[in-house]
Design a protein around this motif. Structure first.
Motif, PDB file in Angstrom:
ATOM      1  N   ARG A 191       0.802  -1.227   0.000  1.00 28.04           N
ATOM      2  CA  ARG A 191       0.000   0.000   0.000  1.00 28.04           C
ATOM      3  C   ARG A 191       0.835   1.279   0.000  1.00 28.04           C
ATOM      4  O   ARG A 191       0.282   2.380   0.057  1.00 28.04           O
ATOM      5  N   ALA A 192       2.156   1.163  -0.090  1.00 23.50           N
ATOM      6  CA  ALA A 192       2.981   2.374  -0.165  1.00 23.50           C
ATOM      7  C   ALA A 192       2.734   3.138  -1.456  1.00 23.50           C
ATOM      8  O   ALA A 192       2.887   4.361  -1.502  1.00 23.50           O
ATOM      9  N   GLY A 193       2.315   2.432  -2.500  1.00 18.98           N
ATOM     10  CA  GLY A 193       2.088   3.074  -3.790  1.00 18.98           C
ATOM     11  C   GLY A 193       0.959   4.087  -3.798  1.00 18.98           C
ATOM     12  O   GLY A 193       0.896   4.937  -4.695  1.00 18.98           O
ATOM     13  N   VAL A 194       0.066   4.025  -2.817  1.00 20.87           N
ATOM     14  CA  VAL A 194      -1.056   4.981  -2.750  1.00 20.87           C
ATOM     15  C   VAL A 194      -0.920   5.919  -1.554  1.00 20.87           C
ATOM     16  O   VAL A 194      -1.852   6.644  -1.215  1.00 20.87           O
ATOM     17  N   ALA A 195       0.271   5.913  -0.913  1.00 17.79           N
ATOM     18  CA  ALA A 195       0.457   6.700   0.309  1.00 17.79           C
ATOM     19  C   ALA A 195       0.397   8.199   0.073  1.00 17.79           C
ATOM     20  O   ALA A 195       0.175   8.974   1.000  1.00 17.79           O
ATOM     21  N   VAL A 196       0.599   8.629  -1.197  1.00 16.86           N
ATOM     22  CA  VAL A 196       0.549  10.060  -1.494  1.00 16.86           C
ATOM     23  C   VAL A 196      -0.859  10.619  -1.348  1.00 16.86           C
ATOM     24  O   VAL A 196      -1.044  11.813  -1.113  1.00 16.86           O
ATOM     25  N   GLY A 197      -1.883   9.761  -1.450  1.00 18.37           N
ATOM     26  CA  GLY A 197      -3.258  10.219  -1.327  1.00 18.37           C
ATOM     27  C   GLY A 197      -3.742  10.962  -2.560  1.00 18.37           C
ATOM     28  O   GLY A 197      -3.151  10.866  -3.637  1.00 18.37           O
ATOM     29  N   ASN A 198      -4.827  11.732  -2.407  1.00  7.86           N
ATOM     30  CA  ASN A 198      -5.395  12.501  -3.509  1.00  7.86           C
ATOM     31  C   ASN A 198      -6.096  13.729  -2.928  1.00  7.86           C
ATOM     32  O   ASN A 198      -6.247  13.849  -1.700  1.00  7.86           O
ATOM     33  N   PRO A 199      -6.482  14.666  -3.759  1.00  2.00           N
ATOM     34  CA  PRO A 199      -7.083  15.904  -3.234  1.00  2.00           C
ATOM     35  C   PRO A 199      -8.269  15.684  -2.298  1.00  2.00           C
ATOM     36  O   PRO A 199      -8.422  16.416  -1.308  1.00  2.00           O
ATOM     37  N   ALA A 200      -9.102  14.692  -2.586  1.00  2.00           N
ATOM     38  CA  ALA A 200     -10.243  14.436  -1.707  1.00  2.00           C
ATOM     39  C   ALA A 200      -9.782  13.995  -0.321  1.00  2.00           C
ATOM     40  O   ALA A 200     -10.334  14.419   0.707  1.00  2.00           O
ATOM     41  N   MET A 201      -8.767  13.157  -0.284  1.00  5.44           N
ATOM     42  CA  MET A 201      -8.222  12.707   1.005  1.00  5.44           C
ATOM     43  C   MET A 201      -7.604  13.870   1.768  1.00  5.44           C
ATOM     44  O   MET A 201      -7.787  14.002   2.980  1.00  5.44           O
ATOM     45  N   TRP A 202      -6.858  14.710   1.062  1.00  8.45           N
ATOM     46  CA  TRP A 202      -6.207  15.844   1.714  1.00  8.45           C
ATOM     47  C   TRP A 202      -7.257  16.786   2.317  1.00  8.45           C
ATOM     48  O   TRP A 202      -7.080  17.273   3.438  1.00  8.45           O
ATOM     49  N   ALA A 203      -8.320  17.002   1.587  1.00 13.25           N
ATOM     50  CA  ALA A 203      -9.382  17.889   2.087  1.00 13.25           C
ATOM     51  C   ALA A 203     -10.065  17.282   3.314  1.00 13.25           C
ATOM     52  O   ALA A 203     -10.426  18.004   4.257  1.00 13.25           O
ATOM     53  N   LYS A 204     -10.225  15.961   3.317  1.00 11.40           N
ATOM     54  CA  LYS A 204     -10.892  15.298   4.445  1.00 11.40           C
ATOM     55  C   LYS A 204     -10.059  15.395   5.720  1.00 11.40           C
ATOM     56  O   LYS A 204     -10.614  15.509   6.827  1.00 11.40           O
ATOM     57  N   LEU A 205      -8.741  15.353   5.602  1.00 12.11           N
ATOM     58  CA  LEU A 205      -7.888  15.507   6.778  1.00 12.11           C
ATOM     59  C   LEU A 205      -8.147  16.862   7.451  1.00 12.11           C
ATOM     60  O   LEU A 205      -8.213  16.951   8.685  1.00 12.11           O
TER      61      LEU A 205
END
Length: 517
Positions: free
Chosen positions: A270-284
């Motif tokens: 799962r390290a390949g998706v650790a950067v996240g995405n804009p939706a994840m960043w906004a949810k934080l």
């Protein structure tokens, strides 16, 4: 090309060049003249030690070696003699360099690659930031950006794979019990310490084969350099009289086979998706706000997304995902609390009134852009101490694996905590705080340096008990350096040390049950 981008790239290239030169000078001053590895104990029973990923030594089949009275073996002895017919200074230096230890040298090479690629990308024209791609590693920004979590994971995978491969090698060494070439032909020059350790398969080739396969995955744009170092290593073993070619080929094949098992794990951790995405960043941000607290925000312009905010979901080595969550620290002080006001003022006073000693501590432990990162700094500390212990290659690998698995798992728990609470840094709460070093682009609580250091000090103190107090003091200093530099609150650092130590204790529990003690 954007003029700012050109200047940024130029600055980064200069930084990388300076760092690599400094790293190489550091290595030269400390380890280029290290005596050849001469283990005080060859650990002949290491083939029964507990593996990390594989289930049994027989998971990988190593072919039976050819008889030593065959024309093929005799031809391989003659190959050594042909290399030794003219022992030049260059050949002696090559043998001397690699004779210091395969695990040691490949860890140094890995640290050098981490430093080379520890560069945050510059923004796009539209204010967004590009993400390195493993599918196109030479395009800008080059893959990888070996920030601390990526680096910790790289050190762990290489070390753990080398350990498993060497345990399997020791199993077959004992089974085949083939004596070294110089014991078969006394006319061979021996340029490394003689040993009673069976020579098939070659332990050096096992380490080299594992490293090459793992580094191809982790640093795909550096394959020419990696292969060059591998060829040097193989050649050094033949020149030295330590191995015939078939022993090297068997070791390299074993190392690569084990590395492929670890590479498969890495592709699915799962390290390949650790950067996240804009939706994840906004949810934080929204989750933190919903709890009634102030969310961390990037102080870069334009604002940069947080570094690997989903790294806390990466698969750990020492425990399962539920345990990783259970190791998350207690909540930080509320941003509006008196404790946080007091801690903010404490940091302000520290940076407002620096001392030479504190500034030196800040920069010694900074481990920022174009460095080994904090995990690599602890690898360098460990390597320096392991050199004097005369460990066998398999015990070197075991100890580095314990250290680096604890560092990777510490980064997982730390990044889970950081992005669960999403707390601001001192510079956000008080803009008058001017840091003494660069500000990392991720939340404050808990301190990564402190978490890494707590974990490293715990396992290293177990491996070398007489140094335990010194490691604890180093960890405390590394932690305090982040306060002195204006980067972290006291609660970030104290809880980071605690969480790191808790993670390191899992490595200690593994060490107590792996059969090596």
């Amino acid at each position: 090309m954007n003029k700012k981008l050109v200047l940024y790239k130029t600055f980064m290239l200069i930084a990388v060049a300076a760092t690599i030169v400094a790293c190489k000078k550091d290595i030269v001053s400390r380890t280029d003249n290290v005596a050849a590895l001469a283990p005080s104990n060859i650990d002949i029973g290491a083939g029964s030690w507990k593996l990390v990923l594989l289930t049994a030594p027989t998971d990988i089949v190593v072919a039976t070696p050819i008889a030593t009275n065959t024309p093929d073996y005799i031809a391989q002895i003659n190959e050594i003699k042909s290399y030794q017919a003219d022992i030049t200074t260059a050949k002696k230096n090559l043998v001397s360099y690699w004779a210091a230890g395969a695990v040691l040298r490949w860890n140094e090479i890995l640290r050098e690659l981490v430093a080379k690629h520890n560069l945050p990308p510059y923004q796009n024209a539209d204010g967004t930031y590009p993400i390195p791609s493993a599918a196109n590693p030479l395009a800008y920004p080059q893959f990888p950006f070996s920030n601390p979590p990526y680096a910790a994971r790289a050190y762990a995978y290489v070390s753990a794979a080398q350990y498993d491969a060497l345990v399997i090698a020791w199993y077959y060494k004992k089974q085949f019990n083939r004596a070294a070439p110089y014991k078969k032909d006394s006319s061979l020059k021996v340029l490394v310490p003689k040993s009673d350790l069976p020579s098939y398969p070659s332990e050096d080739a096992v380490v080299e084969g594992t490293a090459v396969e793992m580094l191809k995955l982790l640093f795909p744009g550096d394959q020419d350099y990696i292969q060059q170092r591998a060829e040097e290593h193989r050649r050094a073993r033949i020149i030295s009289g330590a191995n015939v070619r078939s022993e090297i080929e068997a070791g390299e094949a074993l190392g690569k086979a084990v590395a492929q098992k670890f590479a498969a794990r890495a592709r699915a951790d799962r390290a390949g998706v650790a950067v996240g995405n804009p939706a994840m960043w906004a949810k934080l941000v929204s989750d933190c706000t919903a709890r009634g607290d102030t969310p961390w925000q990037s102080l870069e312009s334009p604002q940069r997304p947080p570094m690997l905010p989903v790294f806390g979901k990466v698969k750990a080595f020492l425990f399962d995902s539920l345990t990783a969550v259970s190791l998350r620290s207690i909540p930080p002080p509320a941003v509006g609390s008196q404790q946080m006001k007091d801690e903010t003022e404490e940091i302000y006073q520290l940076v407002k009134n620096p001392t030479r000693e504190r500034i030196a501590i800040v920069h010694f432990w900074a481990d920022g852009v174009a460095t080994y990162t904090p995990p690599g700094h602890w690898d360098a500390i460990a390597a320096e101490d392991f050199i004097s212990k005369n460990f066998s290659e398999v015990r070197w690998a075991r100890n580095m694996a314990l250290l680096n698995m604890s560092l990777m798992d510490a980064s997982i728990v730390c990044w889970d905590t950081k992005n669960y609470y999403y707390n601001p840094r001192p510079t956000q709460l008080n803009p008058a705080i001017k840091t003494l070093t660069g500000i990392p682009n991720f939340p404050s609580y808990i301190s990564g340096h402190s978490t890494f250091s707590g974990a490293a000090a715990a396992i290293l103190g177990h491996i070398i008990p007489e140094r335990a107090a010194a490691y604890d003091a180093m960890a405390q200093e590394a932690s305090m350096s982040r306060m002195y530099g204006g980067l972290h609150f006291r609660s970030d650092c104290s809880m980071g040390l605690t969480v790191g130590k808790n993670v390191g204790n899992y490595a200690i529990q593994r060490a107590l049950t792996d059969g090596a003690e």
